[in-house]
Design a protein around this motif. Structure first.
Motif, PDB file in Angstrom:
ATOM      1  N   HIS A 134       0.840  -1.204   0.000  1.00  0.00           N
ATOM      2  CA  HIS A 134       0.000   0.000   0.000  1.00  0.00           C
ATOM      3  C   HIS A 134       0.875   1.254   0.000  1.00  0.00           C
ATOM      4  CE1 HIS A 134      -4.016  -1.901   1.424  1.00  0.00           C
ATOM      5  NE2 HIS A 134      -3.206  -2.870   0.992  1.00  0.00           N
ATOM      6  N   ALA A 135       1.937   1.227   0.807  1.00  0.00           N
ATOM      7  CA  ALA A 135       2.821   2.386   0.873  1.00  0.00           C
ATOM      8  C   ALA A 135       3.492   2.637  -0.483  1.00  0.00           C
ATOM      9  CB  ALA A 135       3.871   2.178   1.958  1.00  0.00           C
ATOM     10  N   ILE A 136       3.969   1.584  -1.111  1.00  0.00           N
ATOM     11  CA  ILE A 136       4.613   1.726  -2.426  1.00  0.00           C
ATOM     12  C   ILE A 136       3.630   2.284  -3.448  1.00  0.00           C
ATOM     13  CG2 ILE A 136       5.575   0.412  -4.365  1.00  0.00           C
ATOM     14  CD1 ILE A 136       6.832  -1.474  -2.237  1.00  0.00           C
ATOM     15  N   THR A 137       2.431   1.745  -3.447  1.00  0.00           N
ATOM     16  CA  THR A 137       1.433   2.188  -4.422  1.00  0.00           C
ATOM     17  C   THR A 137       1.048   3.634  -4.192  1.00  0.00           C
ATOM     18  OG1 THR A 137       0.612  -0.080  -4.539  1.00  0.00           O
ATOM     19  CG2 THR A 137      -0.807   1.650  -5.439  1.00  0.00           C
ATOM     20  N   ASN A 138       0.841   4.029  -2.947  1.00  0.00           N
ATOM     21  CA  ASN A 138       0.523   5.424  -2.663  1.00  0.00           C
ATOM     22  C   ASN A 138       1.653   6.347  -3.095  1.00  0.00           C
ATOM     23  OD1 ASN A 138      -2.097   5.261  -1.488  1.00  0.00           O
ATOM     24  ND2 ASN A 138      -1.208   4.442   0.386  1.00  0.00           N
ATOM     25  N   HIS A 139       2.875   5.954  -2.819  1.00  0.00           N
ATOM     26  CA  HIS A 139       4.028   6.791  -3.169  1.00  0.00           C
ATOM     27  C   HIS A 139       4.034   7.120  -4.657  1.00  0.00           C
ATOM     28  CE1 HIS A 139       8.175   8.306  -3.140  1.00  0.00           C
ATOM     29  NE2 HIS A 139       8.356   7.581  -4.228  1.00  0.00           N
ATOM     30  N   HIS A 140       3.775   6.112  -5.475  1.00  0.00           N
ATOM     31  CA  HIS A 140       3.868   6.319  -6.923  1.00  0.00           C
ATOM     32  C   HIS A 140       2.575   6.856  -7.547  1.00  0.00           C
ATOM     33  CE1 HIS A 140       7.892   4.746  -7.593  1.00  0.00           C
ATOM     34  NE2 HIS A 140       7.619   3.759  -6.751  1.00  0.00           N
ATOM     35  N   ALA A 141       1.423   6.517  -6.996  1.00  0.00           N
ATOM     36  CA  ALA A 141       0.158   6.873  -7.643  1.00  0.00           C
ATOM     37  C   ALA A 141      -0.406   8.227  -7.219  1.00  0.00           C
ATOM     38  CB  ALA A 141      -0.885   5.787  -7.371  1.00  0.00           C
ATOM     39  N   LEU A 142      -0.104   8.662  -6.000  1.00  0.00           N
ATOM     40  CA  LEU A 142      -0.752   9.876  -5.508  1.00  0.00           C
ATOM     41  C   LEU A 142      -0.374  11.146  -6.271  1.00  0.00           C
ATOM     42  CD1 LEU A 142      -0.964   9.276  -1.666  1.00  0.00           C
ATOM     43  CD2 LEU A 142      -2.702   8.970  -3.431  1.00  0.00           C
ATOM     44  N   PRO A 143       0.849  11.306  -6.778  1.00  0.00           N
ATOM     45  CA  PRO A 143       1.107  12.509  -7.583  1.00  0.00           C
ATOM     46  C   PRO A 143       0.174  12.629  -8.780  1.00  0.00           C
ATOM     47  CG  PRO A 143       3.173  11.522  -6.902  1.00  0.00           C
ATOM     48  CD  PRO A 143       2.094  10.553  -6.507  1.00  0.00           C
ATOM     49  N   LEU A 144      -0.160  11.518  -9.423  1.00  0.00           N
ATOM     50  CA  LEU A 144      -1.092  11.568 -10.542  1.00  0.00           C
ATOM     51  C   LEU A 144      -2.501  11.864 -10.051  1.00  0.00           C
ATOM     52  CD1 LEU A 144      -1.767  11.260 -13.521  1.00  0.00           C
ATOM     53  CD2 LEU A 144      -1.877   8.771 -13.183  1.00  0.00           C
ATOM     54  N   LEU A 145      -2.908  11.237  -8.963  1.00  0.00           N
ATOM     55  CA  LEU A 145      -4.246  11.481  -8.432  1.00  0.00           C
ATOM     56  C   LEU A 145      -4.427  12.942  -8.036  1.00  0.00           C
ATOM     57  CD1 LEU A 145      -6.470   9.239  -6.397  1.00  0.00           C
ATOM     58  CD2 LEU A 145      -5.856  11.370  -5.271  1.00  0.00           C
ATOM     59  N   HIS A 148      -5.573  16.528 -10.347  1.00  0.00           N
ATOM     60  CA  HIS A 148      -6.908  17.103 -10.483  1.00  0.00           C
ATOM     61  C   HIS A 148      -7.603  17.032  -9.130  1.00  0.00           C
ATOM     62  CE1 HIS A 148      -6.513  17.092 -14.877  1.00  0.00           C
ATOM     63  NE2 HIS A 148      -6.008  15.880 -14.762  1.00  0.00           N
ATOM     64  N   PRO A 149      -8.330  18.052  -8.743  1.00  0.00           N
ATOM     65  CA  PRO A 149      -8.998  18.039  -7.441  1.00  0.00           C
ATOM     66  C   PRO A 149     -10.108  17.001  -7.391  1.00  0.00           C
ATOM     67  CG  PRO A 149      -9.692  19.948  -8.732  1.00  0.00           C
ATOM     68  CD  PRO A 149      -8.573  19.308  -9.487  1.00  0.00           C
ATOM     69  N   GLY A 150     -10.405  16.544  -6.173  1.00  0.00           N
ATOM     70  CA  GLY A 150     -11.529  15.628  -5.985  1.00  0.00           C
ATOM     71  C   GLY A 150     -11.174  14.164  -5.983  1.00  0.00           C
ATOM     72  N   GLY A 151      -9.886  13.830  -5.990  1.00  0.00           N
ATOM     73  CA  GLY A 151      -9.480  12.426  -6.004  1.00  0.00           C
ATOM     74  C   GLY A 151      -9.854  11.702  -4.724  1.00  0.00           C
ATOM     75  N   LEU A 152      -9.998  10.388  -4.838  1.00  0.00           N
ATOM     76  CA  LEU A 152     -10.401   9.543  -3.707  1.00  0.00           C
ATOM     77  C   LEU A 152      -9.451   8.370  -3.572  1.00  0.00           C
ATOM     78  CD1 LEU A 152     -12.493   8.573  -1.528  1.00  0.00           C
ATOM     79  CD2 LEU A 152     -13.663   7.374  -3.414  1.00  0.00           C
ATOM     80  N   VAL A 153      -8.970   8.130  -2.340  1.00  0.00           N
ATOM     81  CA  VAL A 153      -8.163   6.961  -2.025  1.00  0.00           C
ATOM     82  C   VAL A 153      -8.945   6.116  -1.025  1.00  0.00           C
ATOM     83  CG1 VAL A 153      -5.997   6.090  -1.085  1.00  0.00           C
ATOM     84  CG2 VAL A 153      -6.025   8.235  -2.376  1.00  0.00           C
ATOM     85  N   VAL A 154      -9.092   4.830  -1.332  1.00  0.00           N
ATOM     86  CA  VAL A 154      -9.797   3.902  -0.446  1.00  0.00           C
ATOM     87  C   VAL A 154      -8.814   2.834  -0.008  1.00  0.00           C
ATOM     88  CG1 VAL A 154     -11.723   2.295  -0.185  1.00  0.00           C
ATOM     89  CG2 VAL A 154     -11.973   4.318  -1.643  1.00  0.00           C
ATOM     90  N   GLU A 155      -8.536   2.814   1.293  1.00  0.00           N
ATOM     91  CA  GLU A 155      -7.664   1.800   1.880  1.00  0.00           C
ATOM     92  C   GLU A 155      -8.546   0.679   2.426  1.00  0.00           C
ATOM     93  OE1 GLU A 155      -4.467   1.385   2.042  1.00  0.00           O
ATOM     94  OE2 GLU A 155      -3.821   3.244   1.095  1.00  0.00           O
ATOM     95  N   MET A 156      -8.469  -0.499   1.807  1.00  0.00           N
ATOM     96  CA  MET A 156      -9.315  -1.616   2.206  1.00  0.00           C
ATOM     97  C   MET A 156      -8.686  -2.377   3.368  1.00  0.00           C
ATOM     98  SD  MET A 156     -11.950  -1.384   0.343  1.00  0.00           S
ATOM     99  CE  MET A 156     -12.698  -2.966   0.811  1.00  0.00           C
ATOM    100  N   THR A 157      -9.514  -2.680   4.371  1.00  0.00           N
ATOM    101  CA  THR A 157      -9.034  -3.392   5.543  1.00  0.00           C
ATOM    102  C   THR A 157     -10.107  -4.360   6.017  1.00  0.00           C
ATOM    103  OG1 THR A 157      -7.990  -3.093   7.702  1.00  0.00           O
ATOM    104  CG2 THR A 157      -9.822  -1.610   7.162  1.00  0.00           C
ATOM    105  N   ASP A 158      -9.918  -4.890   7.211  1.00  0.00           N
ATOM    106  CA  ASP A 158     -10.904  -5.791   7.821  1.00  0.00           C
ATOM    107  C   ASP A 158     -11.209  -5.272   9.217  1.00  0.00           C
ATOM    108  OD1 ASP A 158     -12.527  -7.870   8.669  1.00  0.00           O
ATOM    109  OD2 ASP A 158     -10.850  -9.188   9.149  1.00  0.00           O
TER     110      ASP A 158
END
Length: 304
Positions: A134-145, A148-158
């Motif tokens: 999750h940390a690796i993916t956030n590091h690389h994907a969040l600059p693109l997200l 543009h304003p209004g982006g959403l990140v959903v961290e799935m857990t239990d």
């Protein structure tokens, strides 16, 4: 939700099966283009050695009305994740929804096995799959997200933050993994909120994943046959229920009100008015809290 996400681009990281597949399909049903990643492909299986593939999920997304794109990716390898994000940017120019559903730990933890008796390699592998990915993916994907304003990140857990805070979750490693993802959403909310994006943690209830159905020897069409052996399975939900929760969040122009919080499929069903595919509205976590204080077995029916 038909057409509500037309023109939006989503990445479901870990979308091969279970919640990831349900989320990808429901985002597609709402009109989104959905990139589906994982390690299980039609050419090669992961160590799970199961038949579900990212290509199958992508096809289901397209059949639901969206556009599914399967990209084989090991989210423990930063170079692969960087290449994935570069491809999304080149092909779409944007990323509106990131769902981190990477897990892979079902075969790596022992139920009620204390840390000093637990296989250390398995436990550490579980943490890498559940947290480091999750940390690796956030590091690389969040600059693109964030372009543009209004982006959403959903961290799935239990489990919700409230439930997990007072409940031991199966093993030291499992408990740590799921609690870490809850905290991850809180931290991301702090970092993203002032930059025009929203992060949440989201949990399904007792989900009828492919592996869970196999465990009980049933299929989705006859899942209630499992109630004879386990009456509490009556509170279960399909993977598409939490998928509808994500689609509802992504379509909500006021989604920022949830920033940094812990949510559940049943809670969001009440908020947004959606149901599972069978028309029910299971609220597993409310059921579990009430069951803890009950004198005997609790009937799941009133919680559906």
């Amino acid at each position: 939700m038909n057409g509500a996400l037309e023109g939006r681009v989503a990445l479901v990281a870990g979308g091969t099966r279970g919640a990831g597949r349900g989320i990808a399909v429901e985002l597609g049903a709402a009109g989104a283009t959905v990139y589906v990643t994982g390690r299980s492909t039609r050419l090669r299986r992961s160590e799970y050695d199961r038949p579900e593939t990212i290509e199958d999920t992508a096809d289901l997304v397209t059949a639901a009305g969206g556009r599914g794109v399967a990209v084989p990716t090991d989210h423990l390898v930063p170079e692969q994740v960087a290449a994935l994000v570069a491809r999304i940017e080149a092909e779409q120019g944007q990323l509106d929804v990131l769902v981190n559903d990477i897990w892979g730990g079902e075969k790596l933890f022992g139920w009620d096995v204390p840390v000093w008796e637990h296989d250390l390699d398995d436990g550490l592998r579980l943490l890498r799959l559940a947290v480091e990915t999750h940390a690796i993916t956030n590091h690389h994907a969040l600059p693109l997200l964030l372009k543009h304003p209004g982006g959403l990140v959903v961290e799935m857990t239990d489990g919700t933050e409230e439930y997990n805070r007072g409940t031991y979750r199966n093993s030291f490693f499992y408990d740590l993994a799921k609690s870490s993802v809850l905290r991850m959403a809180f931290s991301l909310g702090h970092e993203l909120g002032s930059r025009g994006a929203t992060a949440v943690a989201l949990t399904p209830g007792w989900m009828r994943s492919e592996m869970m159905l196999e465990h009980f020897g049933v299929a989705e069409g006859n899942w209630r046959d499992a109630l004879a052996a386990e009456p509490a399975f009556g509170i279960s939900e399909s993977p598409f229920y939490v998928g509808r929760a994500v689609a509802a969040l992504a379509a909500d122009p006021e989604v920022a009100r949830w920033n940094g919080t812990s949510l559940s499929s049943g809670q969001l069903a009440r908020e947004y008015g959606f149901t599972d595919r069978d028309g029910s509205r299971p609220d597993c976590w409310r059921y579990l809290v009430d069951a803890q204080g009950a004198d005997g077995p609790l009937d799941p029916a009133p919680y559906r």
